[in-house]
Design an enzyme around this catalytic site. Structure first.
Site, PDB file in Angstrom:
ATOM      1  N   TYR A   1      33.312  30.069  72.127  1.00  0.00           N
ATOM      2  CA  TYR A   1      33.719  29.445  70.865  1.00  0.00           C
ATOM      3  C   TYR A   1      32.462  29.319  70.014  1.00  0.00           C
ATOM      4  O   TYR A   1      32.024  28.225  69.666  1.00  0.00           O
ATOM      5  CB  TYR A   1      34.381  28.086  71.116  1.00  0.00           C
ATOM      6  CG  TYR A   1      35.702  28.171  71.852  1.00  0.00           C
ATOM      7  CD1 TYR A   1      36.457  29.341  71.825  1.00  0.00           C
ATOM      8  CD2 TYR A   1      36.213  27.088  72.548  1.00  0.00           C
ATOM      9  CE1 TYR A   1      37.673  29.422  72.495  1.00  0.00           C
ATOM     10  CE2 TYR A   1      37.437  27.158  73.217  1.00  0.00           C
ATOM     11  CZ  TYR A   1      38.158  28.343  73.183  1.00  0.00           C
ATOM     12  OH  TYR A   1      39.370  28.405  73.842  1.00  0.00           O
TER      13      TYR A   1
HETATM   14  C1  LIG Z   1      42.537  34.314  68.286  1.00  0.00           C
HETATM   15  C2  LIG Z   1      41.517  34.045  69.364  1.00  0.00           C
HETATM   16  C3  LIG Z   1      41.950  33.590  70.611  1.00  0.00           C
HETATM   17  C4  LIG Z   1      41.030  33.349  71.639  1.00  0.00           C
HETATM   18  N1  LIG Z   1      41.490  32.912  72.853  1.00  0.00           N
HETATM   19  C5  LIG Z   1      40.601  32.704  73.861  1.00  0.00           C
HETATM   20  C6  LIG Z   1      41.039  32.274  75.157  1.00  0.00           C
HETATM   21  O1  LIG Z   1      42.219  32.069  75.396  1.00  0.00           O
HETATM   22  N2  LIG Z   1      40.106  32.085  76.115  1.00  0.00           N
HETATM   23  C7  LIG Z   1      38.774  32.281  75.891  1.00  0.00           C
HETATM   24  O2  LIG Z   1      37.973  32.118  76.822  1.00  0.00           O
HETATM   25  N3  LIG Z   1      38.339  32.682  74.670  1.00  0.00           N
HETATM   26  C8  LIG Z   1      39.212  32.897  73.664  1.00  0.00           C
HETATM   27  N4  LIG Z   1      38.755  33.303  72.444  1.00  0.00           N
HETATM   28  C9  LIG Z   1      37.320  33.503  72.253  1.00  0.00           C
HETATM   29  C10 LIG Z   1      36.887  34.874  72.754  1.00  0.00           C
HETATM   30  O3  LIG Z   1      36.811  34.850  74.177  1.00  0.00           O
HETATM   31  C11 LIG Z   1      35.498  35.214  72.193  1.00  0.00           C
HETATM   32  O4  LIG Z   1      35.541  35.249  70.796  1.00  0.00           O
HETATM   33  C12 LIG Z   1      34.997  36.547  72.757  1.00  0.00           C
HETATM   34  O5  LIG Z   1      33.606  36.625  72.632  1.00  0.00           O
HETATM   35  C13 LIG Z   1      35.646  37.694  72.039  1.00  0.00           C
HETATM   36  O6  LIG Z   1      35.327  38.919  72.605  1.00  0.00           O
HETATM   37  P1  LIG Z   1      35.520  40.226  71.675  1.00  0.00           P
HETATM   38  O7  LIG Z   1      35.085  41.397  72.456  1.00  0.00           O
HETATM   39  O8  LIG Z   1      36.877  40.221  71.096  1.00  0.00           O
HETATM   40  O9  LIG Z   1      34.533  39.861  70.492  1.00  0.00           O
HETATM   41  P2  LIG Z   1      33.318  40.597  69.762  1.00  0.00           P
HETATM   42  O10 LIG Z   1      33.249  39.920  68.433  1.00  0.00           O
HETATM   43  O11 LIG Z   1      33.479  42.058  69.783  1.00  0.00           O
HETATM   44  O12 LIG Z   1      32.079  40.182  70.660  1.00  0.00           O
HETATM   45  C14 LIG Z   1      31.682  38.856  70.895  1.00  0.00           C
HETATM   46  C15 LIG Z   1      30.204  38.827  71.308  1.00  0.00           C
HETATM   47  O13 LIG Z   1      29.987  39.638  72.471  1.00  0.00           O
HETATM   48  C16 LIG Z   1      29.129  40.743  72.179  1.00  0.00           C
HETATM   49  N5  LIG Z   1      29.704  41.935  72.826  1.00  0.00           N
HETATM   50  C17 LIG Z   1      30.910  42.494  72.540  1.00  0.00           C
HETATM   51  N6  LIG Z   1      31.128  43.545  73.349  1.00  0.00           N
HETATM   52  C18 LIG Z   1      30.055  43.660  74.152  1.00  0.00           C
HETATM   53  C19 LIG Z   1      29.709  44.569  75.188  1.00  0.00           C
HETATM   54  N7  LIG Z   1      30.524  45.569  75.541  1.00  0.00           N
HETATM   55  N8  LIG Z   1      28.523  44.419  75.813  1.00  0.00           N
HETATM   56  C20 LIG Z   1      27.684  43.414  75.450  1.00  0.00           C
HETATM   57  N9  LIG Z   1      27.950  42.523  74.469  1.00  0.00           N
HETATM   58  C21 LIG Z   1      29.139  42.649  73.825  1.00  0.00           C
HETATM   59  C22 LIG Z   1      29.115  40.839  70.674  1.00  0.00           C
HETATM   60  O14 LIG Z   1      27.935  41.432  70.203  1.00  0.00           O
HETATM   61  C23 LIG Z   1      29.257  39.387  70.254  1.00  0.00           C
HETATM   62  O15 LIG Z   1      28.013  38.744  70.363  1.00  0.00           O
HETATM   63  C24 LIG Z   1      39.654  33.564  71.406  1.00  0.00           C
HETATM   64  C25 LIG Z   1      39.230  34.017  70.165  1.00  0.00           C
HETATM   65  C26 LIG Z   1      40.141  34.254  69.137  1.00  0.00           C
HETATM   66  C27 LIG Z   1      39.657  34.728  67.790  1.00  0.00           C
END
Ligand SMILES: Cc1cc2nc3c(=O)[nH]c(=O)nc-3n(C[C@H](O)[C@H](O)[C@H](O)COP(=O)(O)OP(=O)(O)OC[C@H]3O[C@@H](n4cnc5c(N)ncnc54)[C@H](O)[C@@H]3O)c2cc1C
Ligand SMILES: *[C@@H]1O[C@H](CO)[C@@H](O)[C@H](O)[C@H]1NC(C)=O
Ligand SMILES: *[C@@H]1O[C@H](CO)[C@@H](O)[C@H](O)[C@H]1NC(C)=O
Ligand SMILES: *[C@@H]1O[C@H](CO)[C@@H](O)[C@H](O)[C@H]1NC(C)=O
Ligand SMILES: *[C@@H]1O[C@H](CO)[C@@H](O)[C@H](O)[C@H]1NC(C)=O
Ligand SMILES: *[C@@H]1O[C@H](CO)[C@@H](O)[C@H](O)[C@H]1NC(C)=O
Length: 534
Positions: free
Chosen positions: A476
């Site tokens: 978060y």
């Molecule tokens: C609608 C919504 C619902 C959510 N529900 C939950 C939930 O139920 N439980 C929970 O725990 N969290 C939840 N989250 C939070 C979510 O876990 C985080 O936002 C998570 O970081 C998202 O991962 P992403 O790959 O989609 O994001 P991105 O924005 O792609 O990445 C997030 C971070 O990780 C880095 N990153 C991405 N991919 C990689 C990779 N392959 N290797 C290294 N670094 C990388 C990025 O640079 C950035 O710093 C929710 C978020 C939203 C918006």
């Protein structure tokens, strides 16, 4: 505008100190970057299909498609010089090598759900490594494991598991469109955390490309780095290409209910009671409370709504026994409950009803909003007077889009030691709070009103939540709690202000791992783990 051109100019002058060809490169980036990629990729068949620059007509749609927070989907938000969408691991390796060579910062994006947009925004010239095409999932039912690439969403993972087995599942996030890459990097929790812990508690191997462009697995990266990438936050240690997970058993029938109680229906007493019993509930029960204000009080007056949103890993009879003995005040009846399969419960918690399971494969199925969220951990029950003060503040948020989501810890979460993985919020936590405010109008004034409201709400909460440090959940992401100085100085002291909140004492070990694997700080952003400076 002035500010921006100054930054750009400043950056070019900075590059000039190192090499004049570099400046020329920045001016003609696309061709050179593409040539560089060809030179360093094992598979060059599709190189021209990997690189998007602002001249490509699909650049904007590729950039915008996974941006979740509409606050950062504006023309004035900083844009990448290039977006690279690798199809092969060697493309990831080549993109790292080429970004380093040309001094471009890299932002890694999997699902784009970062609350502060760190996967696609930067104040210096940058490239996005977009993992969207690396999303294969291989489920091995016999071995009860799966390899999942970072570009997949958790919804796709659940779907692929359910396709092969009705009695296996995986304990990751509630929202199906969350990307595996960022989600696992920060821990990842969902409706089975009390039974099976976090997503990363169930990760057993990974493939990562490091700052030198080398592909590593668990064995070759070593246990320190493997520890760090399971919860130490994305974008600090390398690009995780794929993860091997241990699947978990789920019963063929689970039960769900959502019971809504207003203040007039004793919400305050129920929420207070929920705090006291939660950690003692059986591990098979997940009962979160979603709190929001509404106009559903008598004669349309303001009231609070508490929704008890529940998953039970078992049938309705067993669930009713649990609620009658542990939480009789909630008055759960058989009519409130629905039995279903585990995969149907994924849809239920995602807010779908009646849609086919294939909706889990739709990466753009959730509603995008403008938002600012924050998090807290609670270790002592909050007294009723504290709850009543919260309701007062909710009534001040006059657009009615403020929410809190509370979820119990306990169970498996308390059994895992604080230092087993970077994620430190384990025994002693009663529950986590997510504070949310969201809105649908893009104006700056509207935004600043909501952001100030949530900041002041967060101040109000201080006496009731964890202290020294005031703990927060890295997934978060919240830049209010502190940032690195992206212009260069990412000193330990500055970073430990936010770092201890996310990681407590594990922060120091993360800094040691970072220093060992990326001393030059290639992978960096506003809240990346800094190396010790020498
Ligand atoms: C609608 C919504 C619902 C959510 N529900 C939950 C939930 O139920 N439980 C929970 O725990 N969290 C939840 N989250 C939070 C979510 O876990 C985080 O936002 C998570 O970081 C998202 O991962 P992403 O790959 O989609 O994001 P991105 O924005 O792609 O990445 C997030 C971070 O990780 C880095 N990153 C991405 N991919 C990689 C990779 N392959 N290797 C290294 N670094 C990388 C990025 O640079 C950035 O710093 C929710 C978020 C939203 C918006
Ligand atoms: C190279 O990439 C192309 C296009 O993605 C693919 O069809 C081909 O199988 C790949 N070759 C190798 C050796 O991986
Ligand atoms: C972007 O445009 C360049 C130049 O026209 C082209 O070579 C490249 O294939 C385009 N990229 C994609 C992903 O289509
Ligand atoms: C609701 O409004 C009606 C009409 O004004 C009034 O008679 C009634 O007492 C009100 N009820 C409550 C609970 O305030
Ligand atoms: C639960 O039901 C009983 C009996 O119907 C009722 O007296 C009580 O007020 C209810 N409790 C709550 C919290 O709604
Ligand atoms: C995905 O979800 C969006 C938003 O609900 C919807 O408009 C779109 O039609 C869906 N796409 C598919 C392929 O189901």
């Amino acid at each position: 505008m002035k500010m921006q051109s100054f930054t750009m100019h400043h950056h070019l002058a900075f590059l000039l100190l190192f090499s004049a060809p570099l400046v020329a490169f920045v001016m003609s980036t696309p061709e050179n970057f593409q040539q560089c990629l060809s030179l360093h990729s094992e598979n060059t068949t599709a190189i021209s299909k990997l690189v998007y620059t602002p001249i490509n007509s699909s650049y904007s749609s590729v950039l915008d498609i996974t941006i979740q927070n509409l606050r950062f989907l504006t023309p004035s938000a900083p844009k990448p010089l290039l977006i690279v969408t690798p199809l092969h691991v060697s493309h990831v390796q080549a993109a790292i090598t080429c970004s380093r060579r040309y001094g471009l910062q890299m932002r890694i994006r999997s699902g784009g759900h970062d609350y502060e947009g760190l996967s696609y925004l930067s104040k210096v010239p940058f490239v996005i490594m977009d993992m969207v095409n690396l999303r294969s999932i291989a489920v091995d039912v016999e071995d009860e494991t799966a390899w999942v690439q970072s570009g997949a969403t958790v919804g796709e993972l659940y779907y692929r598991i359910a396709e092969k087995s009705k009695t296996l599942g995986f304990p990751a996030g509630v929202c199906p469109t969350v990307g595996v890459g960022g989600h696992f990097s920060g821990g990842g929790y969902g409706t089975m955390l009390r039974k099976y812990g976090l997503a990363v508690d169930n990760v057993i191997d990974a493939q990562l490309v490091n700052a030198q462009g080398r592909l590593l697995d668990r064995e070759s990266m070593g246990e320190d780095l493997f520890w760090a990438i399971r919860g130490g936050g994305g974008g600090s240690f390398g690009v995780v290409v794929s993860w091997k997970v241990k699947l978990v058993p789920v019963p063929s029938t689970v039960t769900v209910f959502t019971l809504l109680r207003t203040l007039e229906q004793h919400a305050t007493k129920l929420v207070h009671q929920w705090q006291l019993i939660g950690n003692e509930l059986p591990n098979d029960l997940f009962m979160r409370v979603i709190l929001q204000s509404s106009n559903s009080g008598p004669n349309g007056t303001r009231t609070m709504e508490a929704s008890f949103n529940t998953l039970y890993l078992g049938g309705v009879d067993a669930l009713l026994e649990v609620t009658r003995s542990s939480f009789p005040e909630l008055n759960v009846t058989r009519q409130d409950c629905t039995e279903m399969s585990w995969i149907e419960s994924i849809l239920y918690f995602a807010g779908f009803s009646g849609e086919p399971l294939e909706v889990l494969l739709n990466r753009s199925s959730n509603t995008k909003l403008y938002f600012k969220h924050k998090s807290d951990y609670v270790k002592e029950p909050i007294p009723k007077s504290g709850l009543e003060g919260m309701w007062e503040r909710f009534f001040e948020e006059d657009v009615g889009v403020a929410q809190m989501i509370w979820n119990h810890y306990g169970g498996r979460m308390s059994e895992i030691s604080e230092s087993a993985l970077p994620f430190p919020h384990r025994a002693g936590v009663l529950y986590k709070i997510q504070h949310l405010t969201s809105w649908t109008d893009g104006g700056d004034e509207v935004a600043s009103k909501h952001v100030s409201w949530i900041r002041s709400f967060y101040s109000y909460m201080a006496p009731y939540v964890s202290k020294s440090p005031r703990e927060a959940y890295i997934n978060y992401r919240d830049l209010d709690i502190g940032t690195n100085n992206v212009k260069g100085d990412t000193g330990y002291k500055q970073a430990s202000a936010w770092g201890k909140k996310y990681f407590k004492n594990n922060f120091d070990r993360l800094v040691r791992v970072k220093t060992a694997v990326d001393r030059g700080n290639f992978f960096r952003h506003e809240q990346s783990i800094p190396p010790f400076s020498f």
